[in-house]
Design an enzyme around this catalytic site. Structure first.
Site, PDB file in Angstrom:
ATOM      1  CB  CYS A 110      -0.966  -0.014   1.188  1.00 42.49           C
ATOM      2  SG  CYS A 110      -0.198   0.047   2.819  1.00 42.49           S
ATOM      3  CG  HIS A 137      -4.511   0.017   3.944  1.00 43.37           C
ATOM      4  ND1 HIS A 137      -3.750  -0.890   3.224  1.00 43.37           N
ATOM      5  CD2 HIS A 137      -5.463   0.470   3.077  1.00 43.37           C
ATOM      6  CE1 HIS A 137      -4.231  -0.992   1.990  1.00 43.37           C
ATOM      7  NE2 HIS A 137      -5.257  -0.164   1.877  1.00 43.37           N
ATOM      8  CG  HIS A 159      -6.637   0.353  -1.684  1.00 38.96           C
ATOM      9  ND1 HIS A 159      -6.862  -0.278  -0.486  1.00 38.96           N
ATOM     10  CD2 HIS A 159      -7.609  -0.116  -2.517  1.00 38.96           C
ATOM     11  CE1 HIS A 159      -7.907  -1.082  -0.574  1.00 38.96           C
ATOM     12  NE2 HIS A 159      -8.378  -1.002  -1.794  1.00 38.96           N
TER      13      HIS A 159
END
Length: 352
Positions: A266, A314, A326
């Site tokens: 990510c 994240h 993402h």
């Protein structure tokens, strides 16, 4: 330029295909299906989904710790190299100063070891005496300066040596942290994979559907809160470049620790996207949250980074119209998702 309704339609389509059998209003929450009862002693698919999600989130947090320790180790290794060079240069300088001091001592010896004052008194020449006094003072000053420089260089050398030892200790500590974090990452990912591998094919398909349903439910609640009403700002030139880079990677697999070109995690995706836009940012989602300027959600614009979960484990890039791009987790590809499909911690802006 991104058209307002295109991305929203894409997100709606991705979510709706997974959860709806017939068309409904965009972003409407689907009626949750009745979960099939789990066999006695066996977890339900929803419980398995939550457990897998928890394992991957723990792995993501550990991955950030690993990458931060890796960056620190690189920095400390660089410092040690610089200090080693300074130590070598200091040792060479001390050797040169000692040679100069030795030359002065040998000159004294050639003059029968007499002090400068005694040699001047024996000269018998007044002018020579006066010239000699001046030279003697200069020589004394030079000798004093040489001794001072030698002492300072020796002190610097001791400091360099101590700093090198300290950095070496820090480097070893960073390596230990790396090893522990890597072990935790692998353990969490393997546990999640094992859970998923024990499911039948139709159960794995249903598991993916449950994931999408949970994301859709969160996104619908986020949109229902009115969060998107004030979000209509245009991207900057650098933001457009970052978004173009990130969206061009859709379909590539998630691999933890990866930062391209064939796979990403990510924060690898977001950091490389902004590097491509000419704005280097921290490598991990936790450091992106800690170091980059925070902004209010209502001020979101394409290119901003949305940080998720309470531990900042994240990150996704906002692309407009309530959507992010993402890299979700192992076993999934870089994709579009609703900006509110996960627990939002906050928003940061790399080009503020």
């Amino acid at each position: 330029m991104y058209r307002r309704h295109c991305a929203a339609a894409a997100i709606t389509l991705v979510c709706a295909m997974a959860v709806l059998a017939s068309p409904v209003q965009a972003f409407a929450a689907p009626a949750p299906p009745s979960p099939a009862p789990a066999p006695s002693g066996r977890k339900s698919l929803e419980e398995v989904r939550q457990e897998i999600d928890g394992l991957y989130r723990a792995a993501g947090s550990a991955a950030d710790a690993y990458k931060l320790a890796e960056e620190k180790a690189k920095k400390q290794s660089g410092e040690i190299v610089k200090l080693a060079q300074a130590i070598v240069e200091g040792q060479a300088k001390i050797a040169e100063l000692k040679n100069r001091a030795g030359a002065q001592a040998r000159d004294e010896y050639r003059n029968a070891g007499l002090p400068p004052g005694a040699r001047l008194m024996l000269s018998g020449d007044p002018q020579l005496f006066l010239d000699g006094v001046s030279r003697a003072r200069q020589g004394q000053k030079a000798a004093k300066g040489l001794l001072g420089e030698l002492n300072r260089t020796q002190e610097d050398l001791e400091t360099y040596t101590q700093d090198a030892s300290t950095n070496w200790t820090k480097l070893e500590a960073s390596r230990v942290k790396q090893a522990k974090a890597k072990k935790k990452i692998n353990a969490q990912i393997e546990a999640a994979k094992k859970l998923e591998s024990q499911l039948e094919k139709k159960e794995r398909a249903r598991l993916l559907q449950l994931e999408q349903e949970a994301e859709y439910k969160s996104q619908t609640a986020w949109l229902g809160s009115g969060a998107l009403k004030e979000i209509n700002r245009a991207a900057t030139a650098s933001g457009k470049k970052a978004v173009a880079f990130a969206t061009s990677k859709i379909g590539l697999p998630y691999v933890w620790g990866a930062e391209g070109p064939r796979s990403y995690d990510c924060s690898g995706l977001t950091s490389q996207a902004w590097a491509a836009a000419g704005r280097p940012i921290p490598r991990t989602s936790q450091e992106q949250w800690r170091q980059l300027p925070h902004i209010a959600i209502k001020d979101l614009r394409p290119g901003d980074l949305i940080i998720y979960h309470s531990d900042a484990s994240h990150v996704g890039m906002y692309i407009g119209d309530g959507a992010i791009v993402h890299a979700p987790r192992p076993g999934r590809d870089v994709t579009l998702a609703g900006a509110g499909s996960m627990e939002i911690l906050g928003v940061v802006r790399p080009d503020k």
